[in-house]
Design a protein around this motif. Sequence first.
Motif, mmCIF file in Angstrom:
data_model
loop_
_atom_site.group_PDB
_atom_site.id
_atom_site.type_symbol
_atom_site.label_atom_id
_atom_site.label_comp_id
_atom_site.label_asym_id
_atom_site.label_seq_id
_atom_site.Cartn_x
_atom_site.Cartn_y
_atom_site.Cartn_z
ATOM 1 N N GLY A 1 -9.375 15.385 -5.732
ATOM 2 C CA GLY A 1 -9.435 15.603 -4.351
ATOM 3 C C GLY A 1 -8.404 14.567 -3.551
ATOM 4 N N TRP A 2 -8.549 13.361 -3.987
ATOM 5 C CA TRP A 2 -7.585 12.310 -3.260
ATOM 6 C C TRP A 2 -5.915 12.597 -3.500
ATOM 7 N N ASP A 3 -5.925 12.741 -4.862
ATOM 8 C CA ASP A 3 -4.546 12.748 -5.207
ATOM 9 C C ASP A 3 -3.794 14.177 -4.729
ATOM 10 N N SER B 1 -2.165 1.073 1.378
ATOM 11 C CA SER B 1 -2.438 1.409 -0.068
ATOM 12 C C SER B 1 -3.888 2.099 -0.022
ATOM 13 N N GLY B 2 -4.225 3.351 -0.711
ATOM 14 C CA GLY B 2 -5.279 3.824 -1.141
ATOM 15 C C GLY B 2 -5.994 2.522 -2.076
ATOM 16 N N LEU B 3 -7.372 2.652 -2.209
ATOM 17 C CA LEU B 3 -7.973 1.651 -2.769
ATOM 18 C C LEU B 3 -9.529 2.319 -3.351
ATOM 19 N N THR B 4 -9.929 1.860 -4.630
ATOM 20 C CA THR B 4 -11.142 2.160 -5.101
ATOM 21 C C THR B 4 -12.253 1.192 -4.477
ATOM 22 N N PHE B 5 -13.531 1.516 -4.759
ATOM 23 C CA PHE B 5 -14.591 0.772 -4.191
ATOM 24 C C PHE B 5 -16.017 0.998 -4.630
ATOM 25 N N ILE C 1 -16.292 7.930 0.473
ATOM 26 C CA ILE C 1 -15.549 8.763 -0.095
ATOM 27 C C ILE C 1 -14.207 8.393 -0.369
ATOM 28 N N PHE C 2 -13.766 7.251 0.349
ATOM 29 C CA PHE C 2 -12.424 7.173 0.181
ATOM 30 C C PHE C 2 -11.790 5.801 1.068
ATOM 31 N N LEU C 3 -11.024 5.089 0.463
ATOM 32 C CA LEU C 3 -10.558 3.806 1.437
ATOM 33 C C LEU C 3 -9.231 3.714 1.423
ATOM 34 N N ARG D 1 10.860 5.967 1.701
ATOM 35 C CA ARG D 1 10.285 4.235 1.870
ATOM 36 C C ARG D 1 8.947 4.125 1.322
ATOM 37 N N ARG D 2 7.933 5.054 1.739
ATOM 38 C CA ARG D 2 6.954 4.936 1.012
ATOM 39 C C ARG D 2 6.534 4.358 -0.396
ATOM 40 N N GLY D 3 5.405 3.630 -0.463
ATOM 41 C CA GLY D 3 5.016 3.055 -1.720
ATOM 42 C C GLY D 3 3.521 2.611 -1.463
ATOM 43 N N SER D 4 2.957 2.101 -2.352
ATOM 44 C CA SER D 4 1.703 1.424 -2.114
ATOM 45 C C SER D 4 1.784 0.019 -2.214
ATOM 46 N N THR D 5 1.553 -0.670 -0.928
ATOM 47 C CA THR D 5 1.796 -1.942 -0.858
ATOM 48 C C THR D 5 0.720 -3.038 -1.968
ATOM 49 N N ARG D 6 1.588 -3.549 -2.643
ATOM 50 C CA ARG D 6 1.042 -4.455 -3.582
ATOM 51 C C ARG D 6 0.341 -5.561 -3.135
ATOM 52 N N GLN D 7 0.827 -6.077 -2.320
ATOM 53 C CA GLN D 7 0.586 -7.610 -1.542
ATOM 54 C C GLN D 7 0.578 -7.424 0.022
ATOM 55 N N ALA E 1 4.261 11.324 -3.131
ATOM 56 C CA ALA E 1 2.976 10.842 -2.667
ATOM 57 C C ALA E 1 2.052 9.934 -3.773
ATOM 58 N N SER E 2 1.356 9.251 -3.027
ATOM 59 C CA SER E 2 0.707 8.058 -3.872
ATOM 60 C C SER E 2 -0.076 8.866 -4.916
ATOM 61 N N CYS E 3 -0.779 8.270 -5.785
ATOM 62 C CA CYS E 3 -1.566 8.856 -6.775
ATOM 63 C C CYS E 3 -2.512 7.673 -7.671
ATOM 64 N N THR E 4 -3.832 7.832 -7.786
ATOM 65 C CA THR E 4 -4.411 6.942 -8.533
ATOM 66 C C THR E 4 -3.845 6.684 -9.744
ATOM 67 N N GLU F 1 -13.277 -5.649 -5.653
ATOM 68 C CA GLU F 1 -13.031 -7.240 -5.774
ATOM 69 C C GLU F 1 -11.466 -7.390 -6.037
ATOM 70 N N GLN F 2 -10.760 -6.696 -5.463
ATOM 71 C CA GLN F 2 -9.313 -6.554 -5.345
ATOM 72 C C GLN F 2 -8.861 -7.524 -4.322
ATOM 73 N N GLN F 3 -7.662 -8.368 -4.454
ATOM 74 C CA GLN F 3 -6.865 -9.041 -3.250
ATOM 75 C C GLN F 3 -6.383 -8.008 -2.005
HETATM 76 C C1 LIG Z 1 -6.774 7.538 -4.031
HETATM 77 C C2 LIG Z 1 -6.014 6.335 -4.244
HETATM 78 C C3 LIG Z 1 -6.524 5.239 -4.953
HETATM 79 C C4 LIG Z 1 -5.664 3.890 -5.065
HETATM 80 N N1 LIG Z 1 -6.577 2.913 -5.522
HETATM 81 C C5 LIG Z 1 -6.057 1.736 -5.922
HETATM 82 C C6 LIG Z 1 -6.486 0.522 -6.066
HETATM 83 O O1 LIG Z 1 -7.831 0.490 -6.254
HETATM 84 N N2 LIG Z 1 -5.813 -0.320 -6.391
HETATM 85 C C7 LIG Z 1 -4.550 -0.583 -6.483
HETATM 86 O O2 LIG Z 1 -3.837 -1.529 -6.760
HETATM 87 N N3 LIG Z 1 -3.922 0.556 -6.112
HETATM 88 C C8 LIG Z 1 -4.521 1.873 -5.778
HETATM 89 N N4 LIG Z 1 -3.931 3.073 -5.483
HETATM 90 C C9 LIG Z 1 -2.517 2.783 -5.406
HETATM 91 C C10 LIG Z 1 -1.624 3.687 -6.679
HETATM 92 O O3 LIG Z 1 -1.861 2.647 -7.541
HETATM 93 C C11 LIG Z 1 -0.364 3.920 -6.244
HETATM 94 O O4 LIG Z 1 -0.375 5.045 -5.552
HETATM 95 C C12 LIG Z 1 0.550 4.594 -7.670
HETATM 96 O O5 LIG Z 1 0.577 3.322 -8.404
HETATM 97 C C13 LIG Z 1 1.682 5.009 -7.304
HETATM 98 O O6 LIG Z 1 2.493 4.083 -6.551
HETATM 99 P P1 LIG Z 1 3.159 4.237 -5.026
HETATM 100 O O7 LIG Z 1 2.039 4.835 -4.216
HETATM 101 O O8 LIG Z 1 3.521 2.918 -4.744
HETATM 102 O O9 LIG Z 1 4.229 5.412 -5.219
HETATM 103 C C14 LIG Z 1 -4.443 3.992 -4.978
HETATM 104 C C15 LIG Z 1 -3.760 5.243 -4.623
HETATM 105 C C16 LIG Z 1 -4.628 6.268 -4.365
HETATM 106 C C17 LIG Z 1 -3.795 7.388 -3.680
#
Ligand SMILES: Cc1cc2nc3c(=O)[nH]c(=O)nc-3n(C[C@H](O)[C@H](O)[C@H](O)COP(=O)(O)O)c2cc1C
Length: 498
Positions: A181-183, A461-465, A484-486, A321-327, A85-88, A406-408
């Motif tokens: 809460g999010w993670d 991708s989860g994001l902060t705001f 609360i969340f994005l 296959r899940r990850g957080s999309t970097r771009q 699972a994704s995590c801040t 201010e992220q891409q």
């Molecule tokens: C609640 C939450 C907020 C996040 N905020 C950001 C963010 O602001 N910028 C960013 O690049 N990635 C953000 N992420 C992605 C995390 O960096 C990412 O989940 C973590 O590096 C683990 O990688 P993975 O999701 O690819 O497994 C966020 C993820 C979550 C769950």
Amino acid sequence: MHPHVLDWENKPLLFKIYPTLEVTRLPRDFHQTGRAALAAIADSESAPDKEAIPDLDTLAQLLFFSAGVIRSKKYAQGETFFRAASCTGALYEIELYVVCCDLPAKDQKPGAVPALPAGVYHFGAAEFGLRQLRAGDYRKVLVDVTGAEPAIAHAPIIIICTGTYWRNAWKYHSRTYRHFGWDNGTILANLLAMASAENLPARVVTGFVDSDVNALLGLDTKREVAFSIASLGHTKPEPPANPALSALELPTVPYSSQEVDYPAMRKMHSASSLDSAAEVTSWRGKTYTRTAPVPKGTVIPLVPLDESRTSKDTIEQVISRRGSTRQFSRDSITFQQLSTMLDHSTRGIPADFLNQSGGYLNDLYLIVNNVVGLAAGTYFYRWQEKTLELLKTGEFRDKAGYLGLEQQIPADAAVNVYFLADLKKILECYGNRGYRAVQLEAGILGGKLYLAAYAQKLGCSGLTFYDDDVISFFSPHARGKSAIFLIALGRSALRINR
Ligand SMILES: Cc1cc2nc3c(=O)[nH]c(=O)nc-3n(C[C@H](O)[C@H](O)[C@H](O)COP(=O)(O)O)c2cc1C
């Protein structure tokens, strides 16, 4: 406003380790449940009452696909072990503990020695194993401290999720409290989907006597606290009286050479704690109901893909296959793909703070950058009707980039989904505990959106705001609410082909 630097030398360990306890490795021969991820995340059933005691292999599968290490990557500063699972910040501050009755081995005959004896265990993600903190059946403690919550009273397995302040506060300071809460929510989204795929009832329980749960796990509450509980499976008999509860004093490996304390978080946690079973009982059953305001703008019904045309990739494939999309590529997604994600993710969560008939705490507001079949602009999701109400048409990529810290990523994504909530009303209904519930719900919904996107080979991708600017942007509609969340959704610049 505060200078913020990361002290890499002092970065906390990514795992909790009990050096004096032996680890029992979990079986790793995972099976494909065959359940499509989209169907698994949409399932909100929590209570079929036939006997369903998971075997050890099933428990292992549930833990792996919720919080296991699925890949690792080396960086200049060290190696990161990415989880299911994704995590801040990839800091993984949420730990899982298992409280269970005797669990059988796969296909085991009744009466045989259990594969996992009843006990309280810590899940060691690093070794993919369990360490026994207490021997014996302690489930009754959790029945008592949840005011006899029925799902807990009949659960063969109860998972307790805790948050460790410093593990995330190293980077995010006091904001970590929201991240709990999010993670925790993204882990629970996976766990609920996996339970559904294994035909196991599951329920998220947030009402419990904090101090008693913390004592069961022997937590040092200045550092780590229980945040949520989940029941898994069903067994008719209620648990027996538990063995005496002695204090646990188990050494753990320090996370960093020094830790910084952020008292605001402990204050927040204490202010939202429940102190007795009576308090839990009167808290439970409160449900927040409201009706969306009469629409002022055009209302557009979702058009999810016909079930026969949705992805049949299994929940295990999709989590792997899940990850957080970097771009993101800035390419479009279709309105059908967006509708499918929203529809499947918002069919309800089995949780003690929501009513069974599809209650929810968070409102969804969208910034649409590039969706074929839907004009660019901002929208309010009318949850019960499954429609999108147009708030403003226009091109908001730059604004989306600014609001998302201010992220891409939010500028390039096809859609930004903001979770906004009326905290005042929620706290009036649930008391301070409502703050934990609203963050957790957002995390679970966000976790479901991740899976719904990756099921369709889309990015997420989860994001902060910037909290207040988000509210101004969506006002007047969002006036009085809190951000609360994005979640950003769209097409990844890299092909997702696993
Ligand atoms: C609640 C939450 C907020 C996040 N905020 C950001 C963010 O602001 N910028 C960013 O690049 N990635 C953000 N992420 C992605 C995390 O960096 C990412 O989940 C973590 O590096 C683990 O990688 P993975 O999701 O690819 O497994 C966020 C993820 C979550 C769950």
